[in-house]
Scaffold this motif. Structure first.
Motif, PDB file in Angstrom:
ATOM      1  N   ALA A 171      11.209   9.319  21.900  1.00 44.41           N
ATOM      2  CA  ALA A 171      10.039  10.060  21.393  1.00 44.41           C
ATOM      3  C   ALA A 171       9.949  11.391  22.113  1.00 44.41           C
ATOM      4  O   ALA A 171      10.281  11.492  23.298  1.00 44.41           O
ATOM      5  CB  ALA A 171       8.758   9.266  21.639  1.00 44.41           C
ATOM      6  N   ARG A 172       9.493  12.410  21.377  1.00 43.47           N
ATOM      7  CA  ARG A 172       9.271  13.734  21.989  1.00 43.47           C
ATOM      8  C   ARG A 172       7.868  14.202  21.610  1.00 43.47           C
ATOM      9  O   ARG A 172       7.439  14.032  20.467  1.00 43.47           O
ATOM     10  CB  ARG A 172      10.332  14.720  21.514  1.00 43.47           C
ATOM     11  CG  ARG A 172      10.297  16.076  22.206  1.00 43.47           C
ATOM     12  CD  ARG A 172      11.513  16.901  21.790  1.00 43.47           C
ATOM     13  NE  ARG A 172      11.482  18.242  22.338  1.00 43.47           N
ATOM     14  CZ  ARG A 172      10.784  19.254  21.838  1.00 43.47           C
ATOM     15  NH1 ARG A 172      10.032  19.073  20.770  1.00 43.47           N
ATOM     16  NH2 ARG A 172      10.825  20.447  22.395  1.00 43.47           N
ATOM     17  N   SER A 173       7.172  14.733  22.611  1.00 42.22           N
ATOM     18  CA  SER A 173       5.782  15.151  22.387  1.00 42.22           C
ATOM     19  C   SER A 173       5.725  16.609  21.937  1.00 42.22           C
ATOM     20  O   SER A 173       6.735  17.318  21.966  1.00 42.22           O
ATOM     21  CB  SER A 173       4.978  14.983  23.681  1.00 42.22           C
ATOM     22  OG  SER A 173       5.382  15.980  24.606  1.00 42.22           O
ATOM     23  N   VAL A 174       4.524  17.040  21.567  1.00 43.96           N
ATOM     24  CA  VAL A 174       4.309  18.443  21.180  1.00 43.96           C
ATOM     25  C   VAL A 174       4.728  19.369  22.322  1.00 43.96           C
ATOM     26  O   VAL A 174       5.286  20.447  22.105  1.00 43.96           O
ATOM     27  CB  VAL A 174       2.820  18.667  20.808  1.00 43.96           C
ATOM     28  CG1 VAL A 174       2.523  20.131  20.580  1.00 43.96           C
ATOM     29  CG2 VAL A 174       2.453  17.849  19.575  1.00 43.96           C
ATOM     30  N   GLU A 175       4.489  18.917  23.567  1.00 43.66           N
ATOM     31  CA  GLU A 175       4.841  19.763  24.733  1.00 43.66           C
ATOM     32  C   GLU A 175       6.321  19.703  25.072  1.00 43.66           C
ATOM     33  O   GLU A 175       6.774  20.395  25.969  1.00 43.66           O
ATOM     34  CB  GLU A 175       4.053  19.319  25.979  1.00 43.66           C
ATOM     35  CG  GLU A 175       2.644  19.856  26.044  1.00 43.66           C
ATOM     36  CD  GLU A 175       1.680  18.983  25.249  1.00 43.66           C
ATOM     37  OE1 GLU A 175       1.912  17.763  25.169  1.00 43.66           O
ATOM     38  OE2 GLU A 175       0.719  19.525  24.678  1.00 43.66           O
ATOM     39  N   GLY A 176       7.068  18.835  24.403  1.00 46.74           N
ATOM     40  CA  GLY A 176       8.505  18.752  24.692  1.00 46.74           C
ATOM     41  C   GLY A 176       8.871  17.678  25.696  1.00 46.74           C
ATOM     42  O   GLY A 176      10.028  17.579  26.117  1.00 46.74           O
ATOM     43  N   GLU A 177       7.890  16.835  26.071  1.00 41.63           N
ATOM     44  CA  GLU A 177       8.223  15.714  26.955  1.00 41.63           C
ATOM     45  C   GLU A 177       8.992  14.665  26.133  1.00 41.63           C
ATOM     46  O   GLU A 177       8.663  14.428  24.961  1.00 41.63           O
ATOM     47  CB  GLU A 177       6.941  15.081  27.507  1.00 41.63           C
ATOM     48  CG  GLU A 177       7.188  13.954  28.491  1.00 41.63           C
ATOM     49  CD  GLU A 177       6.000  13.001  28.699  1.00 41.63           C
ATOM     50  OE1 GLU A 177       6.169  12.011  29.402  1.00 41.63           O
ATOM     51  OE2 GLU A 177       4.909  13.267  28.127  1.00 41.63           O
ATOM     52  N   ILE A 178      10.004  14.044  26.752  1.00 45.18           N
ATOM     53  CA  ILE A 178      10.770  13.008  26.038  1.00 45.18           C
ATOM     54  C   ILE A 178      10.695  11.696  26.805  1.00 45.18           C
ATOM     55  O   ILE A 178      10.830  11.681  28.030  1.00 45.18           O
ATOM     56  CB  ILE A 178      12.246  13.438  25.879  1.00 45.18           C
ATOM     57  CG1 ILE A 178      12.341  14.614  24.898  1.00 45.18           C
ATOM     58  CG2 ILE A 178      13.122  12.272  25.402  1.00 45.18           C
ATOM     59  CD1 ILE A 178      13.736  15.142  24.664  1.00 45.18           C
ATOM     60  N   VAL A 179      10.445  10.590  26.092  1.00 45.00           N
ATOM     61  CA  VAL A 179      10.603   9.266  26.704  1.00 45.00           C
ATOM     62  C   VAL A 179      11.564   8.459  25.836  1.00 45.00           C
ATOM     63  O   VAL A 179      11.632   8.658  24.618  1.00 45.00           O
ATOM     64  CB  VAL A 179       9.266   8.487  26.861  1.00 45.00           C
ATOM     65  CG1 VAL A 179       8.292   9.228  27.761  1.00 45.00           C
ATOM     66  CG2 VAL A 179       8.637   8.165  25.523  1.00 45.00           C
ATOM     67  N   THR A 180      12.309   7.570  26.504  1.00 44.30           N
ATOM     68  CA  THR A 180      13.247   6.722  25.762  1.00 44.30           C
ATOM     69  C   THR A 180      12.945   5.258  26.051  1.00 44.30           C
ATOM     70  O   THR A 180      12.531   4.899  27.143  1.00 44.30           O
ATOM     71  CB  THR A 180      14.708   7.016  26.158  1.00 44.30           C
ATOM     72  OG1 THR A 180      14.844   6.894  27.584  1.00 44.30           O
ATOM     73  CG2 THR A 180      15.152   8.397  25.720  1.00 44.30           C
TER      74      THR A 180
END
Ligand code: ADP
Length: 386
Positions: A196-205
């Motif tokens: 997943a990637r957030s609006v701010e560009g953070e990514i979690v897997t």
């Protein structure tokens, strides 16, 4: 309160319901039939096919954001809506290189990600030389609208290829340029990762999982996959490269092959929540469905980690044409210790149709212990007629 429009009203939209309630989000769904699973959980439904962009215009008037549970949309027509200010998450540019399997392969290759060798099947003259390069068996794929293995054919020799092409060209109004030809990968296992990637560009897997297909349809998913830390790191890096490159907002599923030599290849990208992430509903702090809504609503991402040592998810696929609700089989499966059954409420069963799934939490995910496989077999022996 945000209103999220979801294009598609199948089980992937239906499984967003609990998360939507938790986050105070209302879902408005665009789907063709009143029998589609998500109609029952939607605040409102626009009854129209997913590629009806005029209907999406109506949906847009009712929502703050539009997202996808089905990517078989008319991207060209949606572009007009985006230009008028409709907010699509992920944005249409993130879907554009992925909807045609040939374009998708080209995009991944150009990003430097490992993919099987492939060709567009556009030139009859060159088929022979292309196949000499790939070697039989080859895999023939419809470039568009393939799912659950529909449109994917493993071809053993030239005569079968010719036969398949002529048969497909007459049964559909298609021609060869609608196909992709690629090398057959004698994989040791199939893997997948949800990112997943957030609006701010953070990514979690999410944890990398092993997926098990039969006749090209996913039957089981084991979380986490028993692979090396280096392989996990490589797959997570693939997810980061892809999601950053496309500036994705939301969840993507990435399917991969693991070769006997330990090498990883990307098979396919799903620009939405994916079957290989269903275990997260019961086994993770934040399910893929909540994560997707968090991302598209601009909320901080949640924790994707497993809350138990492991899990196995088994799909309950239709095996007959019927309108049964399979009460007694469902009850027996639900009695299995640590089992969580999700029944999509479809009114018609057909062979291969995804009717539900069950996730069983595991104390020990060790592949050698064979516990996961024993559980899968006991579920399948209750579900499928002998
Ligand atoms: P779909 O979009 O219908 O899911 P995929 O391209 O993911 O189609 O193929 C479905 C399944 O077919 C894969 O999970 C895998 O088991 C098999 N398959 C697809 N491509 C290849 C390949 N190049 N080599 C070997 N098996 C393949």
């Amino acid at each position: 309160m945000k209103r999220v429009g979801v294009i598609g009203g199948g089980q992937l939209a239906w499984m967003m319901a609990d998360a939507a309630q938790k986050l105070g989000v209302e879902l408005v769904v665009q789907t063709p039939s009143e029998n589609d699973p998500a109609v029952s959980i939607a605040k409102e439904t626009i009854f129209a096919p997913v590629d009806d962009a005029a209907a999406t215009g109506i949906l847009a008037n009712k929502c703050d954001i539009i997202t996808f549970e089905n990517e078989f949309v008319n991207l060209q027509a949606l572009t007009d809506l985006a230009q008028q200010g409709v907010c699509f998450r992920p944005k249409l540019e993130a879907l554009a290189p992925l909807l045609d399997k040939y374009h998708q392969r080209c995009y991944l290759r150009d990003l430097g990600l490992p993919v099987p060798r492939f060709f567009a099947l556009d030139d009859v003259e060159n088929i022979k030389s292309k196949i000499e390069y790939l070697g039989f068996p080859v895999v023939l794929k419809s470039r568009r609208h393939g799912y659950d293995g529909q449109g994917t054919f493993i071809i053993q020799d030239f005569a079968s290829l010719e036969e398949k092409l002529s048969c497909e060209s007459t049964t559909q109004t298609s021609n060869q340029s609608l196909f992709l030809l690629e090398e057959f990968i004698p994989f040791e296992r199939e893997l997948a990762i949800i990112a997943a990637r957030s609006v701010e560009g953070e990514i979690v897997t999410y944890p990398v999982v092993e997926t098990q297909q039969e006749q090209q349809v996913c039957r089981r998913v084991i979380a986490p996959a028993q692979i090396t830390p280096n392989q996990v790191a490589e797959i997570e890096a693939i997810a980061h490269t892809l999601l950053n490159s496309l500036e994705v907002v939301g969840i993507f599923g990435i399917e991969l092959f693991l070769g006997a030599d330990g090498k990883v290849l990307v098979n396919e990208i799903a620009p939405r929540t994916h079957n290989s992430g269903h275990f997260s509903l019961d086994a993770c702090e934040t399910s893929q469905f909540e994560q997707h809504l968090r991302a598209v609503c601009g909320l901080p991402l949640g924790n994707p980690a497993l809350q138990c040592p492991g899990a196995i998810m088994v799909n309950l696929l239709g095996y007959e044409n019927s309108d049964s609700d399979y009460q007694s089989q469902r009850q027996k499966i639900a009695e299995i210790p640590q089992a969580h059954l999700h029944w999509y409420g479809k009114t018609e069963s057909r062979p291969g149709r995804k009717l539900g799934h069950v996730t069983v939490l595991l104390d020990n995910p060790n592949r050698e212990s064979a516990i996961a496989n024993d559980i899968a077999h006991s579920i399948e022996s209750i579900w499928y007629p002998r």
